[in-house]
Design a protein around this motif. Structure first.
Motif, PDB file in Angstrom:
ATOM      1  N   THR A   9       0.827  -1.205   0.000  1.00 36.52           N
ATOM      2  CA  THR A   9       0.000   0.000   0.000  1.00 36.52           C
ATOM      3  C   THR A   9       0.856   1.247   0.000  1.00 36.52           C
ATOM      4  OG1 THR A   9      -1.761  -1.148   1.157  1.00 36.52           O
ATOM      5  CG2 THR A   9      -1.794   1.239   1.252  1.00 36.52           C
ATOM      6  N   ILE A  10       1.907   1.263   0.821  1.00 32.48           N
ATOM      7  CA  ILE A  10       2.793   2.427   0.850  1.00 32.48           C
ATOM      8  C   ILE A  10       3.343   2.704  -0.546  1.00 32.48           C
ATOM      9  CG2 ILE A  10       5.045   3.235   1.650  1.00 32.48           C
ATOM     10  CD1 ILE A  10       4.499   2.083   4.317  1.00 32.48           C
ATOM     11  N   GLY A  11       3.708   1.665  -1.254  1.00 31.08           N
ATOM     12  CA  GLY A  11       4.263   1.853  -2.589  1.00 31.08           C
ATOM     13  C   GLY A  11       3.265   2.390  -3.585  1.00 31.08           C
ATOM     14  N   SER A  12       1.984   2.351  -3.240  1.00 28.50           N
ATOM     15  CA  SER A  12       0.939   2.775  -4.175  1.00 28.50           C
ATOM     16  C   SER A  12       0.209   4.023  -3.720  1.00 28.50           C
ATOM     17  CB  SER A  12      -0.087   1.640  -4.354  1.00 28.50           C
ATOM     18  OG  SER A  12       0.549   0.451  -4.753  1.00 28.50           O
ATOM     19  N   THR A  13       0.665   4.702  -2.657  1.00 31.90           N
ATOM     20  CA  THR A  13      -0.080   5.840  -2.144  1.00 31.90           C
ATOM     21  C   THR A  13      -0.228   6.970  -3.147  1.00 31.90           C
ATOM     22  OG1 THR A  13       1.999   6.294  -1.007  1.00 31.90           O
ATOM     23  CG2 THR A  13       0.093   5.767   0.350  1.00 31.90           C
ATOM     24  N   ALA A  14       0.685   7.089  -4.091  1.00 32.77           N
ATOM     25  CA  ALA A  14       0.590   8.181  -5.062  1.00 32.77           C
ATOM     26  C   ALA A  14      -0.525   7.950  -6.063  1.00 32.77           C
ATOM     27  CB  ALA A  14       1.913   8.340  -5.788  1.00 32.77           C
ATOM     28  N   SER A  15      -0.999   6.727  -6.207  1.00 34.09           N
ATOM     29  CA  SER A  15      -2.066   6.445  -7.172  1.00 34.09           C
ATOM     30  C   SER A  15      -3.077   5.494  -6.536  1.00 34.09           C
ATOM     31  CB  SER A  15      -1.485   5.803  -8.435  1.00 34.09           C
ATOM     32  OG  SER A  15      -0.759   4.635  -8.106  1.00 34.09           O
ATOM     33  N   LEU A  16      -3.833   6.038  -5.567  1.00 36.83           N
ATOM     34  CA  LEU A  16      -4.768   5.203  -4.829  1.00 36.83           C
ATOM     35  C   LEU A  16      -5.904   4.753  -5.734  1.00 36.83           C
ATOM     36  CD1 LEU A  16      -4.965   7.253  -1.527  1.00 36.83           C
ATOM     37  CD2 LEU A  16      -3.645   5.195  -1.986  1.00 36.83           C
ATOM     38  N   GLY A  17      -6.268   3.501  -5.614  1.00 39.92           N
ATOM     39  CA  GLY A  17      -7.352   2.958  -6.414  1.00 39.92           C
ATOM     40  C   GLY A  17      -8.541   2.570  -5.559  1.00 39.92           C
ATOM     41  N   THR A  18      -9.443   1.786  -6.114  1.00 40.33           N
ATOM     42  CA  THR A  18     -10.619   1.332  -5.389  1.00 40.33           C
ATOM     43  C   THR A  18     -10.203   0.314  -4.355  1.00 40.33           C
ATOM     44  OG1 THR A  18     -11.953   1.654  -7.353  1.00 40.33           O
ATOM     45  CG2 THR A  18     -12.881   0.261  -5.620  1.00 40.33           C
ATOM     46  N   LEU A  19     -10.739   0.462  -3.129  1.00 42.27           N
ATOM     47  CA  LEU A  19     -10.356  -0.419  -2.043  1.00 42.27           C
ATOM     48  C   LEU A  19     -11.401  -1.515  -1.882  1.00 42.27           C
ATOM     49  CD1 LEU A  19      -9.305   2.242   0.614  1.00 42.27           C
ATOM     50  CD2 LEU A  19      -7.968   1.241  -1.234  1.00 42.27           C
ATOM     51  N   ALA A  20     -10.944  -2.706  -1.542  1.00 42.56           N
ATOM     52  CA  ALA A  20     -11.851  -3.811  -1.255  1.00 42.56           C
ATOM     53  C   ALA A  20     -11.309  -4.566  -0.063  1.00 42.56           C
ATOM     54  CB  ALA A  20     -11.956  -4.752  -2.449  1.00 42.56           C
ATOM     55  N   TYR A  21     -12.188  -4.917   0.857  1.00 43.15           N
ATOM     56  CA  TYR A  21     -11.777  -5.580   2.082  1.00 43.15           C
ATOM     57  C   TYR A  21     -12.474  -6.923   2.208  1.00 43.15           C
ATOM     58  CZ  TYR A  21      -9.964  -1.037   3.288  1.00 43.15           C
ATOM     59  OH  TYR A  21      -9.281   0.145   3.262  1.00 43.15           O
ATOM     60  N   ALA A  22     -11.725  -7.937   2.589  1.00 44.94           N
ATOM     61  CA  ALA A  22     -12.306  -9.243   2.882  1.00 44.94           C
ATOM     62  C   ALA A  22     -12.718  -9.277   4.344  1.00 44.94           C
ATOM     63  CB  ALA A  22     -11.293 -10.342   2.589  1.00 44.94           C
ATOM     64  N   THR A  23     -13.328 -10.381   4.777  1.00 44.37           N
ATOM     65  CA  THR A  23     -13.829 -10.478   6.141  1.00 44.37           C
ATOM     66  C   THR A  23     -12.686 -10.714   7.121  1.00 44.37           C
ATOM     67  OG1 THR A  23     -15.898 -11.374   5.323  1.00 44.37           O
ATOM     68  CG2 THR A  23     -15.413 -11.709   7.652  1.00 44.37           C
ATOM     69  N   ALA A  92       8.808   7.544   4.477  1.00 42.38           N
ATOM     70  CA  ALA A  92       9.611   7.253   5.664  1.00 42.38           C
ATOM     71  C   ALA A  92       9.239   5.897   6.233  1.00 42.38           C
ATOM     72  CB  ALA A  92       9.401   8.344   6.713  1.00 42.38           C
ATOM     73  N   LEU A  93       7.956   5.586   6.257  1.00 42.98           N
ATOM     74  CA  LEU A  93       7.520   4.285   6.756  1.00 42.98           C
ATOM     75  C   LEU A  93       7.991   3.166   5.829  1.00 42.98           C
ATOM     76  CD1 LEU A  93       3.921   5.319   7.818  1.00 42.98           C
ATOM     77  CD2 LEU A  93       5.729   4.570   9.377  1.00 42.98           C
ATOM     78  N   ALA A  94       7.962   3.433   4.530  1.00 41.37           N
ATOM     79  CA  ALA A  94       8.391   2.412   3.577  1.00 41.37           C
ATOM     80  C   ALA A  94       9.888   2.128   3.703  1.00 41.37           C
ATOM     81  CB  ALA A  94       8.061   2.848   2.154  1.00 41.37           C
ATOM     82  N   SER A  95      10.678   3.172   3.930  1.00 41.68           N
ATOM     83  CA  SER A  95      12.118   2.992   4.020  1.00 41.68           C
ATOM     84  C   SER A  95      12.560   2.574   5.421  1.00 41.68           C
ATOM     85  CB  SER A  95      12.837   4.288   3.634  1.00 41.68           C
ATOM     86  OG  SER A  95      12.554   5.319   4.567  1.00 41.68           O
ATOM     87  N   ASP A 102      15.132   4.971  13.231  1.00 42.71           N
ATOM     88  CA  ASP A 102      14.558   3.759  12.644  1.00 42.71           C
ATOM     89  C   ASP A 102      13.079   3.660  12.990  1.00 42.71           C
ATOM     90  OD1 ASP A 102      16.994   3.023  11.599  1.00 42.71           O
ATOM     91  OD2 ASP A 102      17.540   1.752  13.304  1.00 42.71           O
ATOM     92  N   LEU A 103      12.264   3.282  11.997  1.00 39.54           N
ATOM     93  CA  LEU A 103      10.822   3.159  12.180  1.00 39.54           C
ATOM     94  C   LEU A 103      10.385   1.722  11.936  1.00 39.54           C
ATOM     95  CD1 LEU A 103       9.634   6.284  10.133  1.00 39.54           C
ATOM     96  CD2 LEU A 103      10.165   6.178  12.571  1.00 39.54           C
ATOM     97  N   GLU A 104       9.511   1.228  12.789  1.00 46.20           N
ATOM     98  CA  GLU A 104       8.920  -0.091  12.596  1.00 46.20           C
ATOM     99  C   GLU A 104       7.413   0.112  12.467  1.00 46.20           C
ATOM    100  OE1 GLU A 104       8.305  -3.980  11.928  1.00 46.20           O
ATOM    101  OE2 GLU A 104      10.253  -3.005  12.084  1.00 46.20           O
ATOM    102  N   PRO A 105       6.876   0.063  11.240  1.00 44.27           N
ATOM    103  CA  PRO A 105       5.456   0.354  11.045  1.00 44.27           C
ATOM    104  C   PRO A 105       4.552  -0.693  11.694  1.00 44.27           C
ATOM    105  CG  PRO A 105       6.663   0.453   8.974  1.00 44.27           C
ATOM    106  CD  PRO A 105       7.562  -0.202   9.971  1.00 44.27           C
ATOM    107  N   ALA A 106       3.391  -0.232  12.153  1.00 42.10           N
ATOM    108  CA  ALA A 106       2.331  -1.140  12.582  1.00 42.10           C
ATOM    109  C   ALA A 106       1.598  -1.632  11.353  1.00 42.10           C
ATOM    110  CB  ALA A 106       1.374  -0.423  13.528  1.00 42.10           C
ATOM    111  N   SER A 107       0.907  -2.749  11.481  1.00 38.02           N
ATOM    112  CA  SER A 107       0.233  -3.353  10.328  1.00 38.02           C
ATOM    113  C   SER A 107      -0.983  -2.568   9.868  1.00 38.02           C
ATOM    114  CB  SER A 107      -0.201  -4.784  10.669  1.00 38.02           C
ATOM    115  OG  SER A 107       0.919  -5.590  10.932  1.00 38.02           O
TER     116      SER A 107
END
Length: 250
Positions: A9-23, A92-95, A102-107
């Motif tokens: 998702t971080i790699g795609s933030t510049a071109s956000l698309g339609t989101l879909a979520y599973a259960t 910054a989160l991606a790197s 140093d940053l450790e992103p949450a899920s």
């Protein structure tokens, strides 16, 4: 699995698309990590106050909420919306590093709070898994949840600058979890017009489309009604959150 989805998702933030979520499984954990800019960290108790409010507003029945503090980071500006919208915070989160730290992103949600002003929009910004908001000084001045809420059932509070700052914070977290403005509603309570987090101050914006909510409600006319806020997500938003499983597919 959630970690891979987050990085994608971080790699795609510049071109956000339609989101879909599973259960999402009922026993899963929602991870929210809070970072402060160096200036925001000068105010006592900001991160603890945020965690206390999230415990009241995000501890929903379909997940176990796990909040943590990432620490303070050096940023190029206190303008919180700019940090996410222009890519500094997502990259910054991606790197895994920012300002030598140093940053450790949450899920699930990575929230950056700055000392940016709350007078002129946008005061925050949220994309999948990532959010930023200003107003640290106002959060530090915010009363405890129990002291500020005037209606427990719907978490209604006065429309003060500290309360509005906290609602914007919830608004941006909602965006980080896939919610949109259309997932918010407004309702009349004791003659006041009350806005839920995803609608927020759009409720009294005369230019905002007032009858386009897919939640099955229209926004009541603001007229001369008193303006109040709710920290509770609408039932429409909660239904969408119940289906969130950490995966984001474009």
């Amino acid at each position: 699995m959630k970690r891979r989805a987050f990085l994608g998702t971080i790699g795609s933030t510049a071109s956000l698309g339609t989101l879909a979520y599973a259960t999402r499984g009922a026993s899963d954990t929602l991870e929210v990590r809070i970072w402060l800019s160096e200036r925001a960290a000068t105010y006592d108790g900001v991160a603890d106050r945020i965690r206390a409010y999230l415990d009241e507003t995000l501890a929903l029945g379909y997940w176990t909420l796990e909040t943590s503090i990432g620490g303070s980071v050096s940023v190029s500006t206190e303008a919180a919306a700019r940090l996410t919208h222009r890519g500094e915070w997502p990259m910054a989160l991606a790197s895994g590093t920012l300002g030598g730290r140093d940053l450790e992103p949450a899920s699930d949600v990575n929230l950056l709070v700055t000392d940016g002003g709350m007078e002129r929009a946008p005061t925050g910004y949220g994309v999948p898994h990532i959010a930023s908001v200003g107003g640290a000084r106002h959060i530090a001045a915010l009363e405890s949840f129990d002291d500020i809420v005037v209606d427990d059932a719907r978490s209604i509070v006065p429309n003060t600058t500290p309360a509005r700052t906290m609602q914007v914070l919830l608004h941006e977290i909602g965006h980080a979890l896939g919610l949109d403005h259309k997932d918010g509603v407004a309702f009349v309570h004791d003659g006041a017009l009350v806005a839920t987090p995803m609608l927020s101050s759009y409720a009294w914006d005369p230019t905002y489309e007032r009858n386009a909510s897919p939640c099955g409600t229209t926004i009541p006319a603001s007229d001369d009604r008193k303006q109040m806020l709710s920290f509770a997500f609408s039932s429409c938003a909660r239904r969408r959150l119940a289906n969130y499983d950490g995966e984001i597919r474009f």
